[in-house]
Design an enzyme around this catalytic site. Structure first.
Site, short mmCIF file in Angstrom:
data_model
loop_
_atom_site.label_atom_id
_atom_site.label_comp_id
_atom_site.label_asym_id
_atom_site.label_seq_id
_atom_site.Cartn_x
_atom_site.Cartn_y
_atom_site.Cartn_z
N LYS A 22 0.86 -1.21 0.00
CA LYS A 22 0.00 0.00 0.00
C LYS A 22 0.89 1.25 0.00
CE LYS A 22 -1.75 1.66 3.98
NZ LYS A 22 -1.45 3.07 4.26
N ASN A 23 1.90 1.25 0.85
CA ASN A 23 2.69 2.47 1.05
C ASN A 23 3.73 2.71 -0.02
OD1 ASN A 23 1.11 2.94 3.21
ND2 ASN A 23 2.66 2.50 4.77
N CYS A 126 -4.92 12.71 12.41
CA CYS A 126 -5.67 11.44 12.34
C CYS A 126 -5.58 10.82 13.73
CB CYS A 126 -5.08 10.53 11.27
SG CYS A 126 -3.53 9.82 11.78
N ARG A 131 0.14 14.75 12.78
CA ARG A 131 0.61 14.57 11.39
C ARG A 131 0.84 15.92 10.68
NH1 ARG A 131 -1.04 9.28 10.10
NH2 ARG A 131 0.59 9.25 8.49
N ASP A 316 4.66 0.70 11.97
CA ASP A 316 3.44 0.08 11.42
C ASP A 316 3.28 -1.38 11.84
OD1 ASP A 316 3.47 1.85 8.21
OD2 ASP A 316 2.99 2.47 10.26
N ARG A 408 -8.58 -0.56 4.61
CA ARG A 408 -7.69 0.44 4.02
C ARG A 408 -6.34 -0.18 3.66
NH1 ARG A 408 -6.29 5.02 7.48
NH2 ARG A 408 -5.10 5.44 5.60
C1 EPZ Z 1 4.30 7.04 6.24
O1 EPZ Z 1 3.53 8.08 6.81
C2 EPZ Z 1 3.37 5.84 6.18
N1 EPZ Z 1 2.24 6.12 5.33
C3 EPZ Z 1 2.89 5.49 7.59
O2 EPZ Z 1 2.09 4.32 7.49
C4 EPZ Z 1 4.12 5.17 8.45
O3 EPZ Z 1 3.70 4.89 9.77
C5 EPZ Z 1 5.06 6.39 8.44
O4 EPZ Z 1 5.42 6.71 7.08
C6 EPZ Z 1 6.34 6.11 9.23
O5 EPZ Z 1 7.00 5.02 8.67
C7 EPZ Z 1 2.37 6.00 3.98
O6 EPZ Z 1 3.42 5.66 3.47
C8 EPZ Z 1 1.15 6.29 3.15
P1 EPZ Z 1 6.35 10.41 8.32
P2 EPZ Z 1 4.09 9.61 6.80
O7 EPZ Z 1 6.27 11.69 7.57
O8 EPZ Z 1 4.95 9.81 5.62
C9 EPZ Z 1 6.53 13.78 11.61
C10 EPZ Z 1 0.17 3.03 7.72
O9 EPZ Z 1 -0.29 2.48 8.72
N2 EPZ Z 1 6.40 14.77 10.54
O10 EPZ Z 1 7.52 9.48 8.06
O11 EPZ Z 1 2.94 10.49 7.03
C11 EPZ Z 1 5.27 12.93 11.79
O12 EPZ Z 1 4.33 13.61 12.58
C12 EPZ Z 1 0.70 4.45 7.82
O13 EPZ Z 1 0.28 2.51 6.60
C13 EPZ Z 1 6.52 16.12 10.87
O14 EPZ Z 1 6.72 16.47 12.02
O15 EPZ Z 1 5.01 9.58 8.11
C14 EPZ Z 1 5.83 11.70 12.48
O16 EPZ Z 1 5.98 11.96 13.85
C15 EPZ Z 1 0.46 5.04 9.20
N3 EPZ Z 1 6.40 17.05 9.88
C16 EPZ Z 1 7.22 11.54 11.86
O17 EPZ Z 1 7.54 12.81 11.26
C17 EPZ Z 1 6.18 16.70 8.57
O18 EPZ Z 1 6.10 17.60 7.71
C18 EPZ Z 1 7.30 10.49 10.76
O19 EPZ Z 1 6.24 10.74 9.89
C19 EPZ Z 1 6.06 15.32 8.25
C20 EPZ Z 1 6.17 14.38 9.26
#
Ligand code: EPZ
Length: 429
Positions: A22-23, A126, A131, A316, A408
């Site tokens: 998915k990701n 969410c 996020r 995850d 999802r």
């Molecule tokens: C991706 O989300 C995945 N989703 C998530 O999977 C996964 O948990 C996450 O990466 C971490 O591996 C998809 O790929 C669609 P991040 P993403 O940006 O990109 C902070 C699932 O269950 N952050 O790596 O949104 C954020 O709040 C989902 O499939 C900022 O602060 O995650 C988090 O604490 C859930 N500012 C950390 O970074 C930003 O601008 C990592 O988030 C962006 C992120």
């Protein structure tokens, strides 16, 4: 709303085919915006998030078609879908669409790169956290975009197009790495992304973008270099296997006992999770075209885990591993370092008899000799499947409500588990 009922107590034996990730699928679909040619993706999983993103891309003017079943093709898993953004007719991604599937915010990168403008709704938080998107905004500004926040929308412009730059992500972000890498493919000059995410899905996207004509090196390391090109062409790309689905089913087998082969996947996609499962008492070995999982004859041993960006233990898989630890022969601790609110499955697991203490970002799980079935509620995608894993061994019936969360990210979960001996059914209401 559908529910899933599980009668616990059966081992899992047999074969589970692993679907496309998915990701990886979501950013790959979004990459179709970068070219007016056709991007063909193979092994696309049939998931609610994929359907939702197709609608969002359609709103920008992207046509898509699905290749039908071929002779002797096993039905069901992995579709081939063709995406063509001949003309992008709308550079706005509205709140009602983005709020339903937050990764749709990622269209901002390709829209800016190709159309030099984008108006994308802030995705909102969410269940698992606020996020924020500050890194996306900061990074796109580094590439020359003018960005304002107006009435809940990110309004971005890049007159004359984006310009390559060196940018260090203040925090490892998968989404921001995807978006900045895609945006940089059409920027003028060279971009260097430092402290980039290293997930296999980043490498998969870079492989696809390269096939489309992008010039990218270093994907999978913390430093990715992109030399901008004038335009990208279409390509054909096979989505890599879903490492989170792989780890989820491996943990289910570790929980129930039995012997299952996960096909179409590889241990290389989740090295830390494999090593952790081995310490917990599961044998996880590579076989031809997949992974064989079975228990090593002992019980489930407690193992402490700290989630970390790849190649660390994936956040995850945190909820799924917690379900496994509820039946361990001792106490384990799980520390969640990525998201601030990713323990909502704790109170639901407790309804099944689990003993879990929370202190900030640390959960301490005291293994119990048995779990007892009960009605429980899914709160987010990965939490929902941790309840299924617990239900597979709980005495009696467990009913998981709000399974739209499951749909999802897990393709035909009850079919895949049912074929291996689980007593599991979907109750539509
Ligand atoms: C991706 O989300 C995945 N989703 C998530 O999977 C996964 O948990 C996450 O990466 C971490 O591996 C998809 O790929 C669609 P991040 P993403 O940006 O990109 C902070 C699932 O269950 N952050 O790596 O949104 C954020 O709040 C989902 O499939 C900022 O602060 O995650 C988090 O604490 C859930 N500012 C950390 O970074 C930003 O601008 C990592 O988030 C962006 C992120």
């Amino acid at each position: 709303m559908d529910r899933i009922r599980i009668r616990g107590g059966n081992e899992l034996n047999g074969i589970i085919p692993i679907s496309g990730a998915k990701n990886a699928t979501l950013p790959l679909m979004i990459a179709s915006l970068l070219t007016d040619d056709t991007l063909t993706l193979e092994n696309v999983p049939h998931l609610a998030d994929v359907e939702q993103l197709t609608r969002i891309l359609g709103n920008h003017g992207v046509d898509f078609s699905v290749t039908g079943k071929r002779l002797r093709q096993e039905s069901g898993f992995g579709r081939t879908i063709h995406f063509t953004a001949r003309n992008i007719v709308d550079t706005t991604a509205p709140y009602d669409l983005v709020s339903k599937m937050r990764a749709s915010f990622w269209v901002i990168g390709p829209l800016l790169a190709r159309m030099h403008e984008a108006k994308v709704s802030l995705p909102g938080g969410c269940a698992i956290g606020t996020r924020p998107v500050d890194i996306f905004i900061d990074g796109l500004r580094a590439l020359g975009a003018d960005i304002d926040i107006e009435a809940g929308y990110v309004v971005a412009k890049a007159k004359g197009g984006l310009v390559g730059n060196r940018y260090r992500l203040p925090k490892v972000s998968v989404g921001a790495t995807h978006v900045l890498m895609m945006a940089a493919t059409l920027a003028k000059g060279e971009t260097i992304l430092e402290n980039a995410a290293r997930e296999p899905e980043i490498v998969d996207l870079a492989t696809c973008l390269t096939a489309m004509g992008a010039k990218i090196s270093g994907a999978g390391t913390s430093t990715i270099r992109i030399d901008g090109v004038r335009s990208l062409s279409g390509a054909r790309h096979r989505v890599l296997p879903d490492r989170i689905e792989t780890g989820t089913y491996a943990m289910a087998v570790a929980m129930t006992g039995g012997d299952v082969t996960l096909t179409g996947t590889s241990v290389d996609l989740l090295p830390t999770a494999v090593e952790t499962l081995a310490r917990a008492g599961a044998v996880v070995t590579p076989v031809e075209d997949g992974i064989r999982v079975y228990r090593n004859g002992g019980g489930i041993s407690p193992v402490d885990v700290v989630t970390d960006p790849y190649p660390g233990f994936p956040t995850d898989l945190q909820a799924q591993f917690m379900a496994l630890m509820t039946r361990a022969s001792g106490t384990a601790s799980i520390t969640e370092t990525i998201f601030e609110n990713r323990f909502m499955h704790v109170q639901e697991l407790a309804r099944l008899g689990a003993r879990i203490q929370l202190a900030g970002q640390v959960a301490r799980i005291e293994g119990v000799p048995r779990l007892k079935g009960a009605p429980v509620m899914a709160t987010d995608l990965r939490a929902s499947v941790s309840l299924v894993i617990a239900g597979l061994v709980a005495e009696g019936d467990t009913e998981v409500s709000r399974v739209y969360h499951l749909d999802r990210g897990f393709e035909r979960l009850e079919e895949k588990l049912g074929r291996c001996g689980a007593e599991i059914e979907r109750i539509s209401s």
